[in-house]
Design an enzyme around this catalytic site. Structure first.
Site, PDB file in Angstrom:
ATOM      1  N   HIS A 165      14.342  39.298 -18.125  1.00 49.91           N
ATOM      2  CA  HIS A 165      13.752  39.951 -19.296  1.00 49.91           C
ATOM      3  C   HIS A 165      12.422  39.328 -19.679  1.00 49.91           C
ATOM      4  O   HIS A 165      11.948  39.474 -20.795  1.00 49.91           O
ATOM      5  CB  HIS A 165      14.709  39.900 -20.498  1.00 49.91           C
ATOM      6  CG  HIS A 165      16.121  40.262 -20.142  1.00 49.91           C
ATOM      7  ND1 HIS A 165      17.082  39.322 -19.837  1.00 49.91           N
ATOM      8  CD2 HIS A 165      16.702  41.479 -19.986  1.00 49.91           C
ATOM      9  CE1 HIS A 165      18.209  39.936 -19.517  1.00 49.91           C
ATOM     10  NE2 HIS A 165      18.019  41.234 -19.594  1.00 49.91           N
TER      11      HIS A 165
HETATM   12  S1  FES Z   1      14.989  36.487 -20.094  1.00 47.72           S
HETATM   13 FE1  FES Z   1      16.960  37.313 -20.275  1.00 47.72          FE
HETATM   14  S2  FES Z   1      18.152  36.039 -19.035  1.00 47.72           S
HETATM   15 FE2  FES Z   1      16.170  35.136 -18.931  1.00 47.72          FE
END
Ligand code: FES
Length: 217
Positions: A165
């Site tokens: 993410h």
């Molecule tokens: S940014 Fe979501 S698990 Fe690393």
């Protein structure tokens, strides 16, 4: 551990949890420098399987890690990043241009033992030792030590990038502000048994640090 994000049946999709995501990404190892060097998990330096299963300490010979390189060892089934930071990358850790962008530049949250409560979050400045698990949902961040105008994100200063993410950390595992991950990467207990050997899973003498007291692993 490697399960895909869960969805519910017959209702709204359940929000992903840390358990859903843990270790989705693959650990990467590499080097700071033009020619990245791939180094396998350093299992040969680890104790036997029964010791690992019992969560015993793991010794690593640091003399084999060149400046700018990182290796990944396993301790208690977790990937542990061990990076030999160059003088240049160490200098960048104190650069206000970097620290102004960090969520917890002084490591105020309990994400490290007291002996890593410093600007480099380690015992010896040149050697970083970090639990390689993103504090968002538990993916394994990628080692991206090279500064870049465009990769993996714009104006990259070098550090760790979580592909799940987009969370970003510097080379001391300090998380940037405004990303999904809330905390710095944890630092495990460790100590130097001699100048070139680090023992992961054991505190220095007379230090009583409990890894389970870490705020988020
Ligand atoms: S940014 Fe979501 S698990 Fe690393």
């Amino acid at each position: 551990m490697n399960s895909a994000p869960s969805t519910s049946t017959g209702g709204a999709a359940a929000a992903p949890t840390r358990r859903d995501f843990l270790y989705v990404a693959t650990a990467t190892v590499g080097a700071i420098g033009a020619a990245a060097t791939l180094i396998p998990l350093v299992d040969q330096m680890n104790p036997d399987a029964s010791t690992l299963a019992a969560g015993g300490p793991v010794d690593l010979d640091l003399s084999k890690i060149q400046p700018g390189q990182q290796v990944v060892v396993r301790w208690r089934q977790r990937p542990i990043f061990v990076v030999n930071r160059t003088p240049q990358s160490l200098k960048s850790l104190e650069d206000p241009k970097l620290t102004a962008q960090l969520a917890d530049p002084q490591s105020k949250e309990r994400q490290q033992p007291p002996y890593a409560d410093n600007w480099h979050r380690s015992v010896k400045p040149e050697f970083g030792v970090l639990v390689g698990i993103c504090t968002h949902l538990g993916c394994i961040p990628k080692f991206e030590p090279q500064p870049s105008a465009t990769q993996p994100v714009a104006n990259w200063l070098g550090g760790y990038f979580c592909p799940c993410h987009g969370s970003t950390y510097d080379l001391a595992g300090r998380v940037f502000r405004g990303v999904p991950a809330p905390y710095n990467l944890p630092v495990p207990p460790y100590r130097f048994v001699n100048d070139t050997t680090v023992r992961i899973g054991e505190n220095p003498e007379n230090v009583n640090f409990d890894f389970s007291s870490i705020r988020q692993i």
